[in-house]
Design a protein around this motif. Structure first.
Motif, PDB file in Angstrom:
ATOM      1  N   GLY A 133       0.960  -0.613  -0.167  1.00  0.00           N
ATOM      2  CA  GLY A 133       0.459   0.115  -0.396  1.00  0.00           C
ATOM      3  C   GLY A 133       0.652   0.834  -0.050  1.00  0.00           C
ATOM      4  N   LEU A 134       0.185   2.653   0.325  1.00  0.00           N
ATOM      5  CA  LEU A 134       0.781   3.917   0.599  1.00  0.00           C
ATOM      6  C   LEU A 134       1.955   3.375   1.093  1.00  0.00           C
ATOM      7  CD1 LEU A 134      -1.463   5.905   0.474  1.00  0.00           C
ATOM      8  CD2 LEU A 134      -0.147   5.419  -1.305  1.00  0.00           C
ATOM      9  N   CYS A 135       2.898   5.027   1.744  1.00  0.00           N
ATOM     10  CA  CYS A 135       3.362   4.423   2.824  1.00  0.00           C
ATOM     11  C   CYS A 135       2.838   5.775   3.936  1.00  0.00           C
ATOM     12  CB  CYS A 135       5.159   5.038   2.958  1.00  0.00           C
ATOM     13  SG  CYS A 135       6.002   4.145   0.029  1.00  0.00           S
ATOM     14  N   VAL A 136       2.451   5.042   4.511  1.00  0.00           N
ATOM     15  CA  VAL A 136       2.318   5.511   6.173  1.00  0.00           C
ATOM     16  C   VAL A 136       2.458   5.803   7.809  1.00  0.00           C
ATOM     17  CG1 VAL A 136      -0.509   5.211   7.417  1.00  0.00           C
ATOM     18  CG2 VAL A 136      -0.086   4.638   5.022  1.00  0.00           C
ATOM     19  N   GLY A 137       2.644   6.896   8.594  1.00  0.00           N
ATOM     20  CA  GLY A 137       3.272   6.733   9.599  1.00  0.00           C
ATOM     21  C   GLY A 137       3.235   8.680  10.301  1.00  0.00           C
ATOM     22  N   THR A 138       4.208   8.612  11.309  1.00  0.00           N
ATOM     23  CA  THR A 138       3.865   9.949  11.111  1.00  0.00           C
ATOM     24  C   THR A 138       5.541   9.896  12.286  1.00  0.00           C
ATOM     25  OG1 THR A 138       2.749  11.594  12.552  1.00  0.00           O
ATOM     26  CG2 THR A 138       3.293   9.386  13.581  1.00  0.00           C
ATOM     27  N   GLU A 139       5.960  11.445  11.302  1.00  0.00           N
ATOM     28  CA  GLU A 139       6.822  12.390  12.395  1.00  0.00           C
ATOM     29  C   GLU A 139       6.593  13.127  13.610  1.00  0.00           C
ATOM     30  OE1 GLU A 139      10.343  12.862   9.893  1.00  0.00           O
ATOM     31  OE2 GLU A 139       9.031  13.640   8.860  1.00  0.00           O
ATOM     32  N   ASN A 140       5.118  13.285  14.071  1.00  0.00           N
ATOM     33  CA  ASN A 140       4.070  14.449  14.758  1.00  0.00           C
ATOM     34  C   ASN A 140       3.816  13.604  15.882  1.00  0.00           C
ATOM     35  OD1 ASN A 140       4.093  16.500  12.936  1.00  0.00           O
ATOM     36  ND2 ASN A 140       3.392  15.050  11.813  1.00  0.00           N
ATOM     37  N   ILE A 156      -5.229   8.712   1.437  1.00  0.00           N
ATOM     38  CA  ILE A 156      -4.755   7.068   2.497  1.00  0.00           C
ATOM     39  C   ILE A 156      -5.843   6.610   3.538  1.00  0.00           C
ATOM     40  CG2 ILE A 156      -3.798   7.823   5.049  1.00  0.00           C
ATOM     41  CD1 ILE A 156      -2.242   8.831   1.815  1.00  0.00           C
ATOM     42  N   LEU A 157      -6.912   6.663   3.466  1.00  0.00           N
ATOM     43  CA  LEU A 157      -7.848   6.077   4.977  1.00  0.00           C
ATOM     44  C   LEU A 157      -8.387   5.313   4.053  1.00  0.00           C
ATOM     45  CD1 LEU A 157      -9.882   9.265   6.525  1.00  0.00           C
ATOM     46  CD2 LEU A 157      -8.214   7.487   7.533  1.00  0.00           C
ATOM     47  N   ASP A 158      -8.715   5.268   2.329  1.00  0.00           N
ATOM     48  CA  ASP A 158      -9.327   4.693   1.737  1.00  0.00           C
ATOM     49  C   ASP A 158      -8.262   2.988   1.375  1.00  0.00           C
ATOM     50  OD1 ASP A 158     -11.793   5.092   0.840  1.00  0.00           O
ATOM     51  OD2 ASP A 158     -11.364   6.583  -0.959  1.00  0.00           O
ATOM     52  N   TRP A 159      -6.886   3.146   0.830  1.00  0.00           N
ATOM     53  CA  TRP A 159      -5.397   2.248   0.998  1.00  0.00           C
ATOM     54  C   TRP A 159      -5.215   2.076   2.495  1.00  0.00           C
ATOM     55  CZ3 TRP A 159      -3.124   0.299  -3.379  1.00  0.00           C
ATOM     56  CH2 TRP A 159      -3.304   0.819  -4.245  1.00  0.00           C
ATOM     57  N   MET A 160      -5.696   2.373   3.669  1.00  0.00           N
ATOM     58  CA  MET A 160      -5.508   1.838   4.300  1.00  0.00           C
ATOM     59  C   MET A 160      -6.373   0.640   4.686  1.00  0.00           C
ATOM     60  SD  MET A 160      -4.197   5.131   6.864  1.00  0.00           S
ATOM     61  CE  MET A 160      -3.855   3.520   8.699  1.00  0.00           C
ATOM     62  N   GLU A 161      -7.376   1.201   4.285  1.00  0.00           N
ATOM     63  CA  GLU A 161      -8.444   0.323   4.706  1.00  0.00           C
ATOM     64  C   GLU A 161      -9.007  -0.739   3.008  1.00  0.00           C
ATOM     65  OE1 GLU A 161     -12.190   2.511   5.023  1.00  0.00           O
ATOM     66  OE2 GLU A 161     -11.369   3.142   6.493  1.00  0.00           O
ATOM     67  N   LYS A 162      -8.334  -0.686   2.362  1.00  0.00           N
ATOM     68  CA  LYS A 162      -8.537  -2.284   1.584  1.00  0.00           C
ATOM     69  C   LYS A 162      -7.908  -3.651   2.018  1.00  0.00           C
ATOM     70  CE  LYS A 162      -6.774   1.017  -2.961  1.00  0.00           C
ATOM     71  NZ  LYS A 162      -7.563  -0.052  -3.934  1.00  0.00           N
TER      72      LYS A 162
END
Length: 459
Positions: free
Chosen positions: A333-340, A400-406
């Motif tokens: 999927g997409l690259c998902v994360g956070t630095e925050n 982002i949410l759509d890809w995370m839910e695939k």
């Protein structure tokens, strides 16, 4: 005897009156221990990281004060100056009670100031508890927003390509493109038909002006390092592997090269000119319809929508994973994360720590707070307090949410948060630009990356 009896009765009456003065209506004695508790804090201090949303936090603070009486002092650090501002502010007599750390490396710098948040409501709200920064059973920093990036594309242009009678691929939808080999075939055929499609190139400029190479030395590099660190059996979490890896092999450098070459060879800008191009240039090219694709994240929608003359329709902005040719990437999927990550200052009073936690709980769980988070701050929240109908209106956030839910699709975590230093990224970027402009071969890039990682890790 009469005088003595009278004195005793008087004393008895006095004690009775005193008891009545401290008792409840039912005759029980009131516990005065609450009077010894310190008063709740009436002011907390939030040091904000992002200047572009400072005005929103000011409005949030005003509403919170109106509802609770608690003042939230908001101070915003200058762009690229957060660490310096935090260092200065935290040493003052009235330091920030809420501050931010930049991933695992940022936490290492500020660990002595991070309170344990494992018992807070905010931590209980976190959908994926593994996202928190912890040490043993304690939790010291909690992500407040997730972000994602990949290849943004204009569906109107790709649909125009699919409708061409003379196209040399069999694709009829972007849903069929789920690997590097398919992406390469699509992009190269689109590039050969750029005049028919009305574009200058498939990809927007591969920007390398000063301070603008992070899309390659950080974001694109994340994918091959994810695959390399996933094979390191010493670390259960690949996002932390970099912190304990003195030497890297850059084993998936060929995969990085695959995608980087695809970008620079099918772009609106010749390779010899990319050294002067910025991310703003790239986003403008995409927004004006000069390019069909650009690598960036959900934060880029603001840049796209605000370009004067923008031609990209909101419902036609889509995203695709960054394919590099790695085995099994069809499920990537997409690259998902956070630095925050949010942290609460352990050096301030317990009352201020509690008041800070209460504010964060309100912001991410109340109706009013969630409205700010979704519609004005534009965050993709990692908390389970948000319902599906509370999604942001931003089309890239929804992608982002759509890809995370695939189903059966796995997001690529952010490995770059454990890259050893900014110097490493700068060395990487410099070698990439030399390669793109023809003054260095690919082996020099690989050698530079390996040596710089080792040197910066040791430093």
């Amino acid at each position: 005897m009469k005088k003595l009896t009278s004195l005793m009765l008087s004393l008895l009456l006095l004690f009775s009156l005193a008891a009545c003065g401290t008792g409840e209506k039912d005759g029980t004695t009131k516990d005065n221990s609450e009077n010894n508790k310190p008063a709740a804090a009436t002011e907390i201090y939030f040091l904000n990281f992002k200047p572009e949303i400072a005005s929103v936090y000011e409005r949030i603070a005003a509403e919170y004060k109106q509802k609770t009486g608690v003042t939230v002092k908001v101070v915003t650090a200058a762009s690229n100056g957060y660490e310096q501002t935090l260092t200065s502010e935290i040493a003052k007599s009235n330091p920030p009670t809420i501050f931010q750390v930049n991933g695992p490396i940022g936490y290492r710098s500020w660990a002595d100031y991070c309170a344990d948040l494992s018992d807070t409501a905010l931590y209980s709200f976190l959908s994926d508890k593994s996202l928190a920064i912890r040490n043993g059973d304690s939790v010291y920093a909690i992500p407040y927003v997730v972000e994602g990036y990949g290849i943004i594309y204009n569906e109107e242009i790709t649909d125009k390509y699919f409708a061409l009678k003379d196209k040399n691929t069999s694709f009829s939808s972007m849903n069929e493109v789920n690997s590097f080999s398919k992406l390469k075939a699509l992009v190269e055929d689109m590039q050969s038909k750029k005049n028919e499609l009305g574009i200058d190139g498939v990809f927007a400029s591969t920007s390398f002006s000063s301070g603008n190479s992070w899309r390659w030395d950080t974001h694109l590099a994340n994918v091959p390092f994810f695959y390399e660190f996933s094979e390191n059996e010493d670390f259960e979490d690949p996002t932390l592997a970099g912190l304990g890896t003195e030497e890297i092999g850059f084993d998936y450098s060929g995969n990085f090269k695959n995608t980087f070459d695809l970008y620079i060879n099918n772009s609106c800008t010749p390779k010899n000119l990319i050294g002067s191009k910025s991310v703003n240039d790239s986003m403008a090219e995409f927004a004006l319809g000069k390019a069909a694709m650009v690598q960036n994240g959900n934060w880029a929608y603001k840049d796209i929508s605000e370009v004067n003359g923008n031609t990209v329709k909101k419902d036609k902005i889509k995203m695709l994973p960054i394919y590099t040719g790695a085995k099994g990437e069809e499920d990537q999927g997409l690259c998902v994360g956070t630095e925050n990550y949010l942290a609460i200052n352990s050096k301030v009073s317990e009352e201020k720590q509690k008041a800070s936690a209460d504010f964060l709980e309100w912001l991410f769980s109340s109706k009013e707070g969630k409205n700010y988070v979704t519609n004005e701050l534009g965050f993709i929240s990692p908390f389970n307090t948000f319902e599906k109908d509370e999604r942001p209106e931003d089309p890239l956030a929804n992608q982002i949410l759509d890809w995370m839910e695939k189903k059966d699709i796995r997001s690529v975590p952010w490995i770059f948060t454990s890259f050893p230093s900014e110097t490493f990224k700068q060395d990487f970027s410099s070698a990439l630009l030399q390669y793109a402009q023809g003054s260095a071969d690919w082996e020099k890039v690989v050698d530079t990356v390996r040596k710089s990682w080792k040197n910066e890790y040791q430093a």
